[in-house]
Design an enzyme around this catalytic site. Structure first.
Site, mmCIF file in Angstrom:
data_model
loop_
_atom_site.group_PDB
_atom_site.id
_atom_site.type_symbol
_atom_site.label_atom_id
_atom_site.label_comp_id
_atom_site.label_asym_id
_atom_site.label_seq_id
_atom_site.Cartn_x
_atom_site.Cartn_y
_atom_site.Cartn_z
ATOM 1 N N SER A 115 0.790 -1.233 0.000
ATOM 2 C CA SER A 115 0.000 0.000 0.000
ATOM 3 C C SER A 115 0.822 1.282 0.000
ATOM 4 C CB SER A 115 -0.966 0.008 1.195
ATOM 5 O OG SER A 115 -2.095 -0.788 0.914
ATOM 6 N N LYS B 17 0.173 3.815 -2.618
ATOM 7 C CA LYS B 17 -0.798 4.911 -2.528
ATOM 8 C C LYS B 17 -0.136 6.281 -2.351
ATOM 9 C CE LYS B 17 -4.585 1.985 -0.874
ATOM 10 N NZ LYS B 17 -4.009 0.752 -0.306
ATOM 11 N N SER C 299 -5.822 3.363 4.525
ATOM 12 C CA SER C 299 -5.308 2.710 3.320
ATOM 13 C C SER C 299 -6.407 2.004 2.529
ATOM 14 C CB SER C 299 -4.213 1.705 3.704
ATOM 15 O OG SER C 299 -3.421 1.369 2.591
#
Length: 236
Positions: free
Chosen positions: A30, A33, A90
């Site tokens: 993640s 991101k 997230s």
């Protein structure tokens, strides 16, 4: 630093103060991101989209699991809340919903992610999705490249309004959010930025902190567990 790959970078100059296997490619989970949020922040600051704009979740966005806020098909949420969910918990479903809102499809958004990576000189980065949920072998970056994209992201002051949140909620207080980045709670001066974990990625983080006018970016990749990753970031 016990993690196999790490970088410490100063924000203003981009000077690397510490590096360990800085250009070793790995799956970022993640931490992906960071780039997703960068494109959102750039579009907000340019006026292309507004934090008040309404985003409607597609069937595909609502189908995403992992870290998510359980968007329902057709559910509407502001860009402000979507960005909050991406930064704080997230949320994969919100990342995909925002990608579709901005570019029409996740695929088109990912093309833009890769173009932006090229513009930033990220020589060892390639994205195949906007969430970091899937490791297909073609989705990779490095500690150094994460530091560069993080440096670009924190140039947008608005992002810290989200990445410094410890606890918040959406849906009128009915759904609570708690930051996946525990440094935001216990590390003095922490301003963000993004955590990541999957079995193949290990425990990753891009952590930013500011003290006495100096802002640093600490990236840790492939940590063995959450505490070790956080302590490595603290050490940096």
């Amino acid at each position: 630093v016990s993690a196999p790959s790490a970088v410490l970078m100063e924000k203003v100059t981009g000077e690397v103060l510490y590096e360990k296997n800085a250009h070793e490619r790995s799956f970022p989970a993640s931490v992906t991101k960071v780039m997703t949020m960068l494109l959102i922040a750039e579009d907000v600051d340019s006026g292309r989209i507004s934090l008040a704009d309404t985003v409607t979740a597609s069937t595909r966005a609502a189908s995403f699991g992992g870290s998510c806020v359980y968007l329902a098909q057709g559910e509407q949420m502001s860009v402000d809340d979507m960005l909050k969910c991406i930064a704080v918990v997230s949320a994969n479903d919100c990342a995909v919903a925002m990608a579709e809102h901005i570019s029409g499809s996740e695929q088109k958004f990912v093309e833009r992610m890769n173009k932006r990576a090229e513009e930033l000189g990220l020589e060892n980065t390639h994205f195949s999705n906007c969430s970091g949920l899937f490791d297909d072998g073609a989705h990779f970056t490095t500690a150094y490249d994460v530091a560069l994209m993080s440096r670009e992201l924190i140039k947008h002051d608005l992002i810290k309004d989200y990445t410094t949140i410890w606890m918040d909620s959406i849906r009128g207080g009915k759904f609570e959010l708690s930051n996946t980045n525990k440094l935001a709670y216990w590390y003095p001066g922490c301003t963000g930025l993004k955590t990541g974990y999957t079995a193949s990625a290990g425990y990753c983080i891009s952590a930013t902190a500011e003290r006495d006018g100096m802002e640093l970016i600490a990236v840790v990749m492939k940590g063995p567990d959450r505490d070790t990753r956080n302590n490595d970031a603290k050490t940096l």
